[in-house]
Design a protein around this motif. Sequence first.
Motif, short mmCIF file in Angstrom:
data_model
loop_
_atom_site.label_atom_id
_atom_site.label_comp_id
_atom_site.label_asym_id
_atom_site.label_seq_id
_atom_site.Cartn_x
_atom_site.Cartn_y
_atom_site.Cartn_z
N PRO A 113 -2.98 11.70 4.02
CA PRO A 113 -4.13 11.02 3.23
C PRO A 113 -3.57 10.13 2.19
CG PRO A 113 -3.16 13.23 2.30
CD PRO A 113 -2.35 13.00 3.66
N LYS A 114 -4.52 9.01 1.99
CA LYS A 114 -4.22 8.05 1.12
C LYS A 114 -4.00 8.51 -0.20
CE LYS A 114 -6.89 4.44 3.61
NZ LYS A 114 -8.07 3.49 3.64
N GLY A 115 -4.59 9.51 -0.73
CA GLY A 115 -4.36 9.79 -1.91
C GLY A 115 -2.96 10.29 -2.26
N ALA A 116 -2.36 10.73 -0.99
CA ALA A 116 -0.99 11.36 -1.30
C ALA A 116 0.18 10.27 -1.13
CB ALA A 116 -0.87 12.37 -0.19
N VAL A 117 -0.21 8.64 -0.94
CA VAL A 117 0.79 7.74 -0.61
C VAL A 117 0.59 6.93 -1.43
CG1 VAL A 117 1.44 6.11 1.18
CG2 VAL A 117 0.51 8.38 1.67
N HIS A 118 1.82 6.72 -2.30
CA HIS A 118 1.88 5.49 -3.35
C HIS A 118 2.77 4.57 -3.22
CE1 HIS A 118 -0.33 9.12 -5.54
NE2 HIS A 118 0.69 9.67 -4.79
N SER A 119 2.68 3.35 -3.63
CA SER A 119 3.60 2.17 -3.26
C SER A 119 3.16 1.28 -4.52
CB SER A 119 3.13 1.38 -2.22
OG SER A 119 1.76 0.66 -1.99
N GLU A 120 4.54 0.53 -4.83
CA GLU A 120 4.53 -0.43 -5.78
C GLU A 120 5.41 -1.86 -5.38
OE1 GLU A 120 4.80 -0.61 -10.48
OE2 GLU A 120 6.80 -0.32 -9.50
N GLU A 121 4.69 -2.72 -5.52
CA GLU A 121 5.48 -4.09 -5.26
C GLU A 121 4.92 -5.09 -6.13
OE1 GLU A 121 6.02 -7.48 -1.56
OE2 GLU A 121 4.24 -5.84 -1.48
N PHE A 122 5.69 -5.63 -7.00
CA PHE A 122 5.45 -6.89 -7.85
C PHE A 122 5.89 -8.11 -7.07
CE2 PHE A 122 6.26 -3.92 -11.88
CZ PHE A 122 5.20 -3.76 -11.85
N LEU A 123 4.71 -8.90 -6.72
CA LEU A 123 5.12 -10.24 -6.10
C LEU A 123 5.28 -11.17 -7.17
CD1 LEU A 123 2.25 -9.90 -3.65
CD2 LEU A 123 4.31 -9.40 -3.26
N ALA A 124 6.43 -11.88 -6.92
CA ALA A 124 6.70 -13.26 -7.70
C ALA A 124 5.89 -14.38 -7.46
CB ALA A 124 8.16 -13.43 -7.66
N PRO A 125 5.27 -14.90 -8.58
CA PRO A 125 4.36 -16.05 -8.16
C PRO A 125 5.25 -17.06 -7.45
CG PRO A 125 4.21 -15.39 -10.53
CD PRO A 125 5.28 -14.48 -9.86
N PRO A 126 4.77 -17.69 -6.07
CA PRO A 126 5.32 -18.74 -5.47
C PRO A 126 5.51 -19.99 -6.20
CG PRO A 126 3.37 -18.21 -4.68
CD PRO A 126 3.28 -17.33 -5.67
N VAL A 127 6.36 -20.73 -5.76
CA VAL A 127 6.29 -22.35 -6.26
C VAL A 127 5.33 -23.07 -5.08
CG1 VAL A 127 8.48 -22.18 -7.47
CG2 VAL A 127 8.44 -22.86 -4.92
N GLY A 128 5.11 -24.10 -5.47
CA GLY A 128 4.08 -24.91 -4.75
C GLY A 128 3.74 -26.29 -5.07
N LYS A 129 2.69 -26.85 -4.50
CA LYS A 129 2.46 -28.24 -5.13
C LYS A 129 1.50 -28.08 -6.55
CE LYS A 129 1.90 -30.20 -0.51
NZ LYS A 129 1.17 -31.28 0.44
N ALA A 130 1.43 -28.98 -7.22
CA ALA A 130 0.82 -29.03 -8.50
C ALA A 130 -0.71 -29.04 -8.18
CB ALA A 130 0.90 -29.97 -9.34
N PHE A 131 -1.64 -28.31 -8.87
CA PHE A 131 -3.07 -28.41 -8.58
C PHE A 131 -3.67 -28.23 -9.95
CE2 PHE A 131 -1.89 -24.11 -8.29
CZ PHE A 131 -2.76 -23.24 -8.78
#
Length: 321
Positions: free
Chosen positions: A216-234
């Motif tokens: 069940p979805k309520g019994a599954v927990h995850s955590e992932e912090f994504l680092a902001p990627p580098v890229g072209k200026a905008f």
Amino acid sequence: MSVGAAKIPTVVTEVVEVNALIKRFRFVREDGVEMPSFSGGAHTVVEMDDHGTRRLNPYSLMSDPSDRSGYEISVRRDEAGRGGSLYMHRHVRPGQKMLISPPVNLFALDLRAKKHLMIAGGIGITPFIAQMAQLDAMDARFELHYAARDRSLGAYMDELTARHGDRVHRYFDVEGQVIDLVALLSGQPLGTHLYVCGPKGMIGWVLKTAEAMGWPKGAVHSEEFLAPPVGKAFTVELAASGKTVTVAPNQSLLEALEAAEVDAPYLCRGGACGQCETRVLRCDGHIQHNDHWLTPEQKAAGGHIMPCVSRFEGAALVIDR
């Protein structure tokens, strides 16, 4: 939290080299009083003045929740990142004063569970260290399955094994050891909750396997912090505040908003919590959605953006800030 949110003035009291890639840092309050209470799975946002560049990076609290004398985090050095981890590794020393946020928990234990099954990869072990200390004090059932590339990079494995015994299971990639995930998930008692933290590939593998096996979805927990990627200026137009901001290649849109003194709420700064979700009023170009909060349908529609991790390429972007 936002631009005006209260920060905690702290002093770094310990910097420990755990292995070739990871250092551990301990913070105590500058005024000497206890830290705010927290529960296992919580994180804090560390503010850095990186030679004129303001960085705010989230890190899981790994210290024992019952010990409010200070907070501890571990930072994995990332040579290809935007510079936050390199600043922590190269410049932070004992005695240095730093601001951190109050703790926020987006990866809390569900204390209704009959058992807690934890799967960690690499630096993803850090929230589980605090969670296991909390569960141990509660005399609750849990077990950890922890994978690392090799024995030298298995941070805290020996300490965790010494403290928690056969509830800790270790796996090393270079030795050909792999978690038998199907067997592991099949053998759990009713009422078990599953938690996973680690590399993106591992998280996806665990979540897809659990879903396919009917967890069940309520019994599954995850955590992932994504680092902001580098890229072209905008450049982005801000409809509500009447400002235009330019986002540098190594800067996130959220950081650019903060630099322009535009209030932009956040909790995780890593594309996980949804707090900074912002309406897109005009998009003449392509939004690079790097979060795992918006649904695929929402990303395709282009009506919202997560300023903490997403970028833009094109002629014009107008958002509701």
